[in-house]
Scaffold this motif. Structure first.
Motif, PDB file in Angstrom:
ATOM      1  N   ARG A 175      -9.989  -2.861   4.760  1.00 32.10           N
ATOM      2  CA  ARG A 175      -8.856  -1.928   4.691  1.00 32.10           C
ATOM      3  C   ARG A 175      -7.539  -2.666   4.924  1.00 32.10           C
ATOM      4  O   ARG A 175      -6.546  -2.439   4.236  1.00 32.10           O
ATOM      5  CB  ARG A 175      -9.045  -0.834   5.744  1.00 32.10           C
ATOM      6  CG  ARG A 175      -7.915   0.193   5.800  1.00 32.10           C
ATOM      7  CD  ARG A 175      -7.833   1.007   4.529  1.00 32.10           C
ATOM      8  NE  ARG A 175      -6.790   2.009   4.596  1.00 32.10           N
ATOM      9  CZ  ARG A 175      -6.301   2.641   3.543  1.00 32.10           C
ATOM     10  NH1 ARG A 175      -6.765   2.365   2.335  1.00 32.10           N
ATOM     11  NH2 ARG A 175      -5.363   3.555   3.687  1.00 32.10           N
ATOM     12  N   ILE A 204      -4.322  -2.933   2.299  1.00 33.68           N
ATOM     13  CA  ILE A 204      -2.959  -2.530   2.672  1.00 33.68           C
ATOM     14  C   ILE A 204      -2.005  -3.717   2.578  1.00 33.68           C
ATOM     15  O   ILE A 204      -0.875  -3.597   2.096  1.00 33.68           O
ATOM     16  CB  ILE A 204      -2.948  -1.937   4.097  1.00 33.68           C
ATOM     17  CG1 ILE A 204      -3.742  -0.622   4.121  1.00 33.68           C
ATOM     18  CG2 ILE A 204      -1.520  -1.696   4.577  1.00 33.68           C
ATOM     19  CD1 ILE A 204      -3.920  -0.043   5.509  1.00 33.68           C
ATOM     20  N   THR A 205      -2.457  -4.887   3.044  1.00 36.15           N
ATOM     21  CA  THR A 205      -1.609  -6.079   2.978  1.00 36.15           C
ATOM     22  C   THR A 205      -1.272  -6.436   1.541  1.00 36.15           C
ATOM     23  O   THR A 205      -0.131  -6.795   1.225  1.00 36.15           O
ATOM     24  CB  THR A 205      -2.312  -7.258   3.669  1.00 36.15           C
ATOM     25  OG1 THR A 205      -2.614  -6.914   5.019  1.00 36.15           O
ATOM     26  CG2 THR A 205      -1.428  -8.494   3.659  1.00 36.15           C
ATOM     27  N   GLU A 215      -1.115  -4.385  -1.038  1.00 38.06           N
ATOM     28  CA  GLU A 215      -0.159  -3.410  -1.562  1.00 38.06           C
ATOM     29  C   GLU A 215       1.243  -3.651  -1.004  1.00 38.06           C
ATOM     30  O   GLU A 215       2.243  -3.560  -1.717  1.00 38.06           O
ATOM     31  CB  GLU A 215      -0.620  -1.998  -1.236  1.00 38.06           C
ATOM     32  CG  GLU A 215      -1.879  -1.573  -1.994  1.00 38.06           C
ATOM     33  CD  GLU A 215      -2.323  -0.163  -1.640  1.00 38.06           C
ATOM     34  OE1 GLU A 215      -1.732   0.413  -0.715  1.00 38.06           O
ATOM     35  OE2 GLU A 215      -3.254   0.341  -2.289  1.00 38.06           O
ATOM     36  N   LEU A 216       1.324  -3.964   0.284  1.00 37.60           N
ATOM     37  CA  LEU A 216       2.620  -4.237   0.901  1.00 37.60           C
ATOM     38  C   LEU A 216       3.250  -5.486   0.301  1.00 37.60           C
ATOM     39  O   LEU A 216       4.450  -5.516  -0.004  1.00 37.60           O
ATOM     40  CB  LEU A 216       2.448  -4.414   2.408  1.00 37.60           C
ATOM     41  CG  LEU A 216       3.718  -4.756   3.206  1.00 37.60           C
ATOM     42  CD1 LEU A 216       4.742  -3.646   3.066  1.00 37.60           C
ATOM     43  CD2 LEU A 216       3.378  -4.991   4.662  1.00 37.60           C
ATOM     44  N   ASP A 236     -10.429  -4.914  -5.395  1.00 40.92           N
ATOM     45  CA  ASP A 236     -10.158  -3.484  -5.218  1.00 40.92           C
ATOM     46  C   ASP A 236     -11.077  -2.602  -6.060  1.00 40.92           C
ATOM     47  O   ASP A 236     -10.747  -1.449  -6.345  1.00 40.92           O
ATOM     48  CB  ASP A 236      -8.694  -3.152  -5.540  1.00 40.92           C
ATOM     49  CG  ASP A 236      -7.732  -3.897  -4.647  1.00 40.92           C
ATOM     50  OD1 ASP A 236      -8.116  -4.191  -3.498  1.00 40.92           O
ATOM     51  OD2 ASP A 236      -6.609  -4.192  -5.098  1.00 40.92           O
TER      52      ASP A 236
END
Length: 895
Positions: free
Chosen positions: A386, A390-391, A393-394, A801
């Motif tokens: 997870r 998130i990393t 996407e950021l 992903d």
């Protein structure tokens, strides 16, 4: 240094930054006026006028009198051009461009602007104001053309009139700036109410209102302009000391701010401000300015009267809204959000700090992912995946904020081409394609100078004089084309001219004359191999040195600067026809994918953009596939001889004995591309690819050309990033392309013309060899068995992903699959079938090679097409389409 002085400095710095931004666009707009169509010329002139008007107003407010004087003279000429009173001509363009240059010069040293003489420029601009002329190429003045597009019978046509020809971006910028100004004014009025004010605060409020008034007047928003003008008069009285701050003035200005906000929101929604009654507010502010209202009014009564006037909103009017105007795409709002809510201005330094933080987060993510590979804790594994998502996407989001259109780096080229063409007595048109192509801002800054040099060379030595072009059957006007586009995860920039092309015999002669090549080399060089000689240091075909670089002068510097950011430049030319300089550069330098390798226990990162493929050479294969040319080891790879270089040797690490002797060792080879050459880098081990954060080397190490930087690995240790071009130069393998095997045939004959096919050779559980067409393969991956999970009766793995189903090739071919051991890794061939990823596990990948396939046996078994002899061994040929259909319906588990 006083607080007031510091605040003045802040205002001046903001003014300089905004003015230089205005002038960068003004220069291009002025150059395009001459050739613009009638419909677009109006918009261009309006944009230029508005920019110069803003500079003039702000310079006057800040008491920068020389800048104000020159901007005012320039504004008058632009106003006359807009009204059709002067002609658009090359003379007008030359004089206005010189004035723009003078403004830029004064802005670059704004504190000494008073020492700059502008009388000559002001006089030249004044001479342009010849009344009675019309714009060339039109039958009516610009003002007439604008007026003809509005409704003459409409009593409010004056408001629509000024809006014609204004770009949607200009209106959107005005709305955004007005929202910001209103918020700033409101904040500063609160400071004044609390008594924490000074004269500088009133000056700041005055400047914000003045800016809003000027922009509103230019865009034709009369009601907003009138209220702002009345407010500006009152603030002027406060600034001069004729009036003193008190509760009555505070209430009036606060209510006026509410009216400003109402007007802006109405403009944003209805695209005009005609339905707001502002007469009461104007008169109240006027009486306050004169001092006559202060004795008769209380703050409460004044506030009520102002708010009552502001309450007359479009929703309370019975009249129908006006017809749509051309700007009704202009203030469009995504998902109902206002312009102020959908946009924000962020300081570049803040973005850089945010990028650094994301880089550190990526390093921490890599460390955690490395820890998860050694643990069986499912909860920890799930949380780390997870975090990884998130990393990523950021990181992607932050990278987008740093992206800028490459058109920002091209903004000065129209001026460069125009001036240089006139100086050389040539006619040249500049065509720019793909201006919207985005790059990291650091890359854009790095390529500005190399691109400028290439464009100047194209005009100077590429394009012929008009007479020469006509004699050759070409148009009198030459064309230089700038083109940018994305390709393969990188950006391609091409600078093309339709000129005389390169003179290859002359280049060879000059290189020979300067001792850069030998006579035997010159005799063997083809035209394609001759072109890169212009990038050699000290090379030039110019007969004499001039202030304009000839093609070749300084080209070594251009090449070096492009390669410094991981780019590559190639040249293609046809004599008498054209020349194209093709630049390939990465999208960003901050976070890049890299292959991790090791030598003598030290790890190194190789940027993936330089990676071609990976090759494993076994002891048995090396005895027949490693050869020597002039005592240098080469590897026969699909009919080509690939130079082999040891990373240990290049880095002066202890070398394995006889590493290059056939049959001595298994070799792991990373095939790399540097310019047009390929070479094999022999390393101890090859790890996985991962995204790394590029850290620059300290100044003490920057002369080590074999390193491009450093990065921190997942375990916290530092790894150096290899500079592939630097390695190739140090190893002296940039002598040309890989050597064809036809050149090394013992009998000197040519190799067979049989069609070759590139295949992947692998081994499955039973020891059988299989061949898979490489054209069907998406990627080759190595996965840890511990990462396998169960889903819907299948073994799967989280991959990019997505969920990647894994099936053993041996099982698909009807054999028993080999049991999987925890802690081990498995080789997986990844395919894309019907827009779905599928993974086929094999025991090991043997080789990727190019060969002519001669099927000796036809198979009727599912998933196979037949058998052939490859590398001296019987190999089954896989029918990929049939195999993937089997894999898609396979529901059994890997064991």
């Amino acid at each position: 240094m006083t607080e007031a002085f510091l605040q003045d400095e802040v205002l001046i710095n903001e003014f300089v930054a905004e003015s230089l931004e205005h002038l960068a666009q003004v220069e291009n707009d002025l150059l395009s006026i001459e050739s613009a169509s009638t419909s677009s010329r109006t918009e261009i002139v309006n944009n230029v006028f508005r920019a110069v008007h803003s500079i003039k107003g702000a310079a006057g407010f800040l008491a920068l009198h020389r800048i104000n004087e020159l901007a005012h003279a320039l504004e008058e000429v632009l106003g006359a051009l807009r009204d059709g009173k002067v002609e658009s001509s090359s003379k007008l363009t030359d004089i206005t461009l010189r004035a723009i240059d003078k403004l830029k010069s004064m802005l670059s040293d704004v504190h000494h602007q008073a020492d700059v003489a502008v009388e000559e420029d002001v006089t030249a601009l004044g001479h342009l104001l010849v009344p009675g002329s019309v714009v060339v190429g039109t039958s009516a003045p610009l003002a007439t053309l604008v007026a003809s597009t509005s409704c003459a019978e409409d009593p409010t046509a004056d408001t629509l009139l000024a809006a014609e020809g204004i770009s949607p971006d200009a209106i959107r910028d005005f709305l955004l700036e007005s929202h910001e100004n209103i918020d700033q004014i409101e904040h500063e009025l609160q400071l004044l109410d609390r008594g924490t004010h000074n004269d500088q605060t009133i000056r700041s409020v005055f400047r914000s209102v003045h800016t809003m008034k000027g922009a509103a007047g230019f865009l034709g928003y009369k009601n907003l302009e009138n209220v702002a003008h009345a407010c500006e008069n009152l603030l002027g009285q406060l600034r001069s000391g004729k009036l003193q701050w008190n509760a009555t003035i505070s209430a009036a200005l606060s209510s006026t701010i509410d009216l400003f906000r109402e007007l802006i929101l109405t403009i944003e929604a209805k695209h005009h401000d005609r339905q707001i009654d502002v007469s009461v507010v104007k008169s109240q502010l006027a009486r306050l300015s004169e001092g006559s209202e202060l004795a008769a009014s209380t703050p409460e009564s004044l506030a009520v009267s102002v708010v009552t006037a502001a309450a007359v909103t479009p929703s309370s009017q019975s009249a129908q809204p006006a017809a749509s105007s051309p700007m009704e795409e202009a203030a469009s709002k995504p998902s109902g959000a206002s312009v102020a809510e959908s946009s924000i201005r962020v300081d570049v330094a803040l973005l850089d700090r945010l990028m650094n933080c994301v880089g550190e987060l990526v390093l921490a993510r890599n460390q955690i992912l490395q820890l998860t590979s050694n643990t069986g804790d499912r909860n920890f594994l799930s949380a780390s995946q997870r975090l990884n998502l998130i990393t990523s996407e950021l990181q992607e989001g932050v990278m987008k904020t740093r992206m800028q259109p490459i058109g920002n780096a091209w903004s000065k080229f129209p001026r460069v081409v125009r001036d240089l063409a006139a100086q050389c007595g040539k006619r040249v048109e500049l065509v720019m394609e793909g201006r919207e192509t985005e790059l990291d801002k650091t890359i854009i800054e790095a390529i500005k100078d190399p691109l400028t040099h290439l464009v100047r060379n194209s005009v100077d030595h590429g394009i012929e004089p008009s007479a020469e072009r006509l004699a050759a059957g070409k148009p009198a006007e030459g064309t230089v084309t700038l083109r940018a586009f994305h390709e393969g995860g990188q950006v391609i920039i091409e600078v093309t001219d339709d000129g005389r092309g390169l003179n290859f015999p002359r280049i060879r002669a000059k290189a020979l004359e300067r001792g850069l090549i030998t006579e035997s080399q010159a005799a063997q060089l083809s035209d394609h191999d001759t072109a890169p000689l212009i990038f050699l240091p000290g090379f030039s075909t110019a007969e004499k040195v001039t202030h304009v670089s000839g093609r070749g002068v300084g080209m070594d510097v251009v090449k070096t600067n492009i390669e410094r950011i991981g780019g590559h430049i190639d040249i293609q030319s046809q004599t008498g026809s054209s020349t194209t300089m093709k630049i390939t550069i990465p999208l960003t330098l901050a976070i890049i994918p890299a292959l991790i390798v090791s030598a003598e226990g030290d790890r190194f990162a190789i940027p993936q953009q330089s990676l071609v493929e990976l090759v494993h050479i076994s002891k048995s294969d090396s005895s027949r596939m490693i050869e020597r040319i002039h005592h240098a080891p080469v590897y026969r790879l699909r009919g080509k001889l690939l130079p082999l270089v040891s990373l240990r040797s290049l880095l002066q690490l202890p070398e394995r004995p006889e590493w290059d002797r056939a049959g001595a060792h298994d070799l792991s080879v990373v095939v790399l591309k540097a310019n047009d050459s390929q070479f094999g880098l022999v390393v101890d081990t090859i790890s996985d690819t991962e995204e790394i954060v590029v850290k620059p080397l300290s100044r003490h190490l920057q002369n080590l050309t074999m390193y491009a930087g450093a990065t921190v690995m997942g375990d916290g240790r530092v790894a150096l990033i290899l500079d592939v071009l630097g390695l190739a130069r140090y190893a002296n393998v940039l002598t040309g392309k890989t050597i064809s095997s036809e050149q090394t045939q013992p009998d000197g004959g040519a190799s067979s013309a049989t069609a070759l096919e590139t295949i992947l050779v692998a081994e499955i559980a039973s020891g059988r060899r299989v061949a898979i067409p490489i054209s069907k393969v998406s990627r080759l991956e190595e996965f840890s068995v511990s990462k396998l999970e169960n889903s819907d009766g299948r073994r799967v793995i989280q991959y990019r992903d997505q969920i990647l189903p894994i099936t053993a090739l041996s099982r698909l071919l009807g054999e028993e699959a080999r049991p999987l051991s925890e802690g081990k890794s498995m080789s997986v061939v990844v395919f894309e079938h019907q827009q779905t990823l599928l993974g086929i596990a094999v025991t090991r990948v043997i080789d990727v090679l190019e060969t002519s396939l001669e099927m000796l046996h036809t198979s009727h078994r599912a998933g196979l097409s037949g058998s052939a002899i490859i590398q001296g061994a019987v190999t089954d040929l896989v029918d990929t389409d049939q195999l993937l259909r089997l894999a898609q319906t396979e529901n059994s588990l890997l064991v």
